[in-house]
Design a protein around this motif. Structure first.
Motif, PDB file in Angstrom:
ATOM      1  N   VAL A  61     130.132  14.807 -38.494  1.00  0.00           N
ATOM      2  CA  VAL A  61     128.718  14.867 -38.875  1.00  0.00           C
ATOM      3  C   VAL A  61     127.896  13.902 -38.027  1.00  0.00           C
ATOM      4  O   VAL A  61     126.810  14.247 -37.539  1.00  0.00           O
ATOM      5  CB  VAL A  61     128.554  14.541 -40.373  1.00  0.00           C
ATOM      6  CG1 VAL A  61     127.081  14.540 -40.768  1.00  0.00           C
ATOM      7  CG2 VAL A  61     129.332  15.532 -41.222  1.00  0.00           C
ATOM      8  N   VAL A  64     127.257  15.268 -34.554  1.00  0.00           N
ATOM      9  CA  VAL A  64     126.251  16.330 -34.547  1.00  0.00           C
ATOM     10  C   VAL A  64     124.851  15.740 -34.663  1.00  0.00           C
ATOM     11  O   VAL A  64     123.929  16.130 -33.929  1.00  0.00           O
ATOM     12  CB  VAL A  64     126.525  17.319 -35.701  1.00  0.00           C
ATOM     13  CG1 VAL A  64     125.361  18.291 -35.856  1.00  0.00           C
ATOM     14  CG2 VAL A  64     127.814  18.082 -35.447  1.00  0.00           C
ATOM     15  N   ILE A  65     124.671  14.775 -35.568  1.00  0.00           N
ATOM     16  CA  ILE A  65     123.336  14.198 -35.777  1.00  0.00           C
ATOM     17  C   ILE A  65     122.870  13.453 -34.534  1.00  0.00           C
ATOM     18  O   ILE A  65     121.750  13.646 -34.048  1.00  0.00           O
ATOM     19  CB  ILE A  65     123.346  13.259 -36.994  1.00  0.00           C
ATOM     20  CG1 ILE A  65     123.613  14.058 -38.279  1.00  0.00           C
ATOM     21  CG2 ILE A  65     122.021  12.519 -37.112  1.00  0.00           C
ATOM     22  CD1 ILE A  65     123.783  13.197 -39.508  1.00  0.00           C
ATOM     23  N   SER A  68     122.269  15.836 -31.632  1.00  0.00           N
ATOM     24  CA  SER A  68     121.097  16.672 -31.891  1.00  0.00           C
ATOM     25  C   SER A  68     119.811  15.905 -31.619  1.00  0.00           C
ATOM     26  O   SER A  68     118.874  16.441 -31.002  1.00  0.00           O
ATOM     27  CB  SER A  68     121.121  17.166 -33.337  1.00  0.00           C
ATOM     28  OG  SER A  68     122.247  17.981 -33.578  1.00  0.00           O
ATOM     29  N   GLY A 164     123.279  22.074 -37.565  1.00  0.00           N
ATOM     30  CA  GLY A 164     123.276  21.108 -38.660  1.00  0.00           C
ATOM     31  C   GLY A 164     123.495  21.759 -40.011  1.00  0.00           C
ATOM     32  O   GLY A 164     124.190  21.214 -40.879  1.00  0.00           O
ATOM     33  N   MET A 167     127.120  22.554 -40.453  1.00  0.00           N
ATOM     34  CA  MET A 167     127.881  21.325 -40.696  1.00  0.00           C
ATOM     35  C   MET A 167     127.763  20.901 -42.155  1.00  0.00           C
ATOM     36  O   MET A 167     128.707  20.357 -42.740  1.00  0.00           O
ATOM     37  CB  MET A 167     127.397  20.209 -39.768  1.00  0.00           C
ATOM     38  CG  MET A 167     128.069  18.859 -39.991  1.00  0.00           C
ATOM     39  SD  MET A 167     129.868  18.884 -39.771  1.00  0.00           S
ATOM     40  CE  MET A 167     129.994  18.826 -37.988  1.00  0.00           C
ATOM     41  N   SER A 230     125.856   9.048 -40.020  1.00  0.00           N
ATOM     42  CA  SER A 230     126.186  10.026 -41.057  1.00  0.00           C
ATOM     43  C   SER A 230     126.479   9.414 -42.424  1.00  0.00           C
ATOM     44  O   SER A 230     126.522  10.141 -43.413  1.00  0.00           O
ATOM     45  CB  SER A 230     127.415  10.842 -40.622  1.00  0.00           C
ATOM     46  OG  SER A 230     128.556  10.010 -40.510  1.00  0.00           O
TER      47      SER A 230
END
Length: 670
Positions: A61, A64-65, A68, A164, A167, A230
């Protein structure tokens, strides 16, 4: 029946475990969802949304954050730059060439100069501007350029949101649990490393183990960043995580300093090893406390008047206390129940070193390549020049910061060749007959699932499969409305291949610095950082200097020059041990003014043994002899502060003696 089961188990789908199924399903659904949503929103090039969803497909997570955010910021900066550069150079192709090349060179420099999200954001800003600007060279209306840039950013954000969302629906393992488990493993590895350094023999295994421990702690810093993004609880305790990483690096320094003292106590080494083994066994017990360690160390503390043995005991005690302190904080993090803790000492994030000269060289390569490519395009008026220049820009920006850029270019070339053939057959043999999105999605989804699984199951070719997944959308060119231009597809595919080949040629002509040249620069930087530590007011604090030196050692460890790796590690360990002693000499206090004069003389003697060019062996020999004489003289003084100063001077002598191995006139001495 058995034959069918056996055949299924040999497929990527049958070989995948639960985690691989979850990863492949999450990312494939995100790509298909982003494609559908882009069509619903009537965006011009839905494949951009699909590509963005593929790029941010991290297994955690936090990854990804963070990626992104970097992609959103980079896309916005790149889109704004494209609008400005294209608008300024709309009427003059040579002005446009200079502006876009300058922007790409600047983005290459910044992305090489920084790390993590900053590096990724500027790399993306560079080639996003190239993708938009090169596609708009024939546009006459500046407002249309803005519309294109706005559409690209909208498509990128759509893909990121879909990634997102998936996820959240199919989450992976917790970043916080991974970080805490990794910190515990790092603690256990420190004890294993202590056994190797204190109880083992000098060998190549010691050097590789030292590099491995340092690399593991530096990698934990990346896990910390993802966990902070996260995990709310770990975000609140980010200061504590920084503190733990700094303390683990400090324990590596304590281990190497203890090893140097052991080598300078040959008559007592056999006597000390059983005690060290007992202490390490006690520390490995989860219920160990300071009382137990103090009882083990008590015979060493009161059994001798030798100042060297007293110094060894004191440093061993510091290591044990530091280890137990980290264990206590880790237990609090693992069993967190919402209570407030005492705030640990404030530490900044681990410092890192950047090679500005190499970053500027990479920026110059990108600038020159783009200028020459644009000049060829202007001279020939090649219709597919935009596709070639786009791939050239992407490769020059993206792979300049990698350790093996030619390998990255080779993977990109292989991916483009495979996609050109496969997507040609799919687009003009299959897609042209499909007029329903869901039918196309039913065919696309299994293919994406298979590629995602192969990416995880074949680590040797994971980079190639990753490129195939990311680029498949742009080669299929899923646009709204659909376009099936046979000649344009073939010309653009050839142009993309040529663009990547020119990028590979640029990396061959303007080659990145060799490992030996980089190593010499890094070792020289090590010495300059240490010379700064000898000033009365150094620019870097003790923890900042320590983490920066370990980052330099980690960079040297990534190269293939074995001599540079050995000497980089040796230089780093020696200079770190010396810097710790210098800080302790500054903090040492006494009521006797004469002892302060002795202390200041020791600090002054360090300034002559090292300069930017290397070791000054004559000064080093004199300094070692002087330090030995001072420590022997101070040992005769019964004052406790004099005994403590004698121990510090002796430790300094032990650490500096390693520099005698760098023979005059050799690369190591320079």
């Amino acid at each position: 029946m058995n034959a069918g089961v056996s055949l299924w188990r040999r497929t990527p789908w049958g070989q995948a475990n639960e985690g691989q199924w979850r990863y492949a399903l999450r990312n494939s659904l995100a790509m298909c969802l982003s494609l559908w949503l882009a069509f619903v929103l009537e965006l011009d090039s839905p494949y951009w949304a699909m590509t963005s969803a593929a790029v941010v497909s991290f297994p955690t997570v936090g990854g990804v954050i963070s990626k992104s955010l970097g992609r959103v910021v980079g896309s916005l900066i790149g889109a704004m730059a494209a609008v400005m550069l294209t608008g300024l150079g709309l009427a003059d192709p040579w002005l446009f060439t200079f502006l876009i090349a300058l922007w790409l060179g600047l983005c290459t420099y910044v992305s090489n100069h920084y790390q993590n999200n900053v590096s990724y954001a500027f790399a993306l800003a560079g080639y996003t501007a190239a993708i938009i600007a090169f596609a708009c060279v024939n546009v006459d209306d500046p407002r249309h350029i803005f519309d294109i840039a706005q559409a690209r950013v909208s498509e990128v954000i759509t893909g990121i949101l879909c990634g997102g969302l998936m996820m959240m629906i199919l989450p992976s393992t917790s970043d916080g649990e991974t970080l805490l488990a990794s910190l515990q493993r790092s603690q256990a590895r420190l004890l294993e490393h202590a056994r190797l350094l204190w109880l083992g023999e000098a060998s190549a295994d010691v050097r590789s183990a030292h590099e491995g421990v340092i690399g593991q702690i530096l990698t934990l810093n990346l896990l910390r960043i993802q966990a902070v993004w996260s995990h709310h609880r770990l975000r609140r305790h980010n200061k504590l995580l920084n503190f733990l990483l700094h303390r683990q690096l400090r324990m590596v320094s304590l281990l190497s300093g203890q090893r140097r003292m052991l080598h300078n106590l040959p008559e007592l080494e056999a006597q000390l090893q059983p005690l060290l083994a007992e202490v390490l066994n006690a520390l490995s017990d989860p219920d160990c406390d300071k009382v137990r360690i103090a009882r083990l160390l008590a015979p060493l503390a009161v059994g001798s008047d030798d100042y060297r043995l007293q110094t060894f005991w004191w440093r061993l005690r510091v290591f044990c206390w530091t280890y137990l302190e980290c264990q206590r904080w880790l237990r609090r993090l693992a069993s967190y129940e919402g209570q407030e803790w005492p705030t640990p000492p404030r530490y900044t994030s681990l410092a890192s070193h950047t090679d500005s000269l190499e970053a500027a060289y990479n920026g110059l390569r990108t600038f020159a390549s783009v200028v020459l490519g644009c000049a060829f395009w202007i001279g020939t008026q090649w219709e597919s020049g935009a596709a070639a220049l786009t791939m050239l820009s992407i490769c020059c920006v993206l792979y300049s910061s990698g350790a093996a850029p030619l390998k990255g270019v080779s993977n990109m070339l292989n991916a483009i060749l495979l996609l050109s053939l496969a997507c040609f057959a799919i687009k003009f043999g299959l897609m042209i007959q499909i007029d329903d999105f869901w039918v196309f999605c039913a065919l696309l989804f299994p293919a994406l699932m298979t590629m995602q699984m192969l990416k995880l199951q074949k680590p040797a070719s994971a980079a190639l499969w990753g490129q195939l997944i990311v680029l498949c959308g742009s080669f299929l060119a899923i646009t709204n409305p659909p376009s099936y231009d046979y000649q344009g597809f073939v010309n653009d595919s050839i142009a993309k291949v040529l663009g990547v080949m020119v990028a590979g040629l640029a990396f061959q002509i303007l080659r990145p610095s060799s490992d030996s040249r980089k190593s010499r620069r890094l070792i020289r930087r090590l010495r300059l950082y240490f010379m700064d530590q000898l000033r009365s007011r150094p620019h870097q604090s003790e923890p900042e200097f320590e983490s920066r030196i370990y980052h330099l050692i980690g960079q040297l460890g990534q190269g293939t020059d074995q001599g540079a790796r050995i000497w980089g590690l040796r230089w780093g360990v020696v200079l770190l041990n010396c810097s710790h002693i210098v800080w302790q000499l500054r903090q040492w206090q006494s009521r006797d003014p004469a002892l302060y004069l002795v202390r200041d003389g020791c600090l002054r003697s360090l300034k002559g043994i090292l300069d930017a060019g290397g070791v000054q062996h004559d000064a080093l020999t004199r300094t070692l002899a002087e330090l030995g004489r001072i420590s022997q003289g101070l040992a005769a003084n019964p004052e406790p502060t004099a005994q403590a100063l004698a121990g510090l001077v002796w430790r300094l002598q032990c650490s500096l003696s390693q520099l005698q191995l760098a023979l005059p006139g050799t690369p190591e001495a320079r």
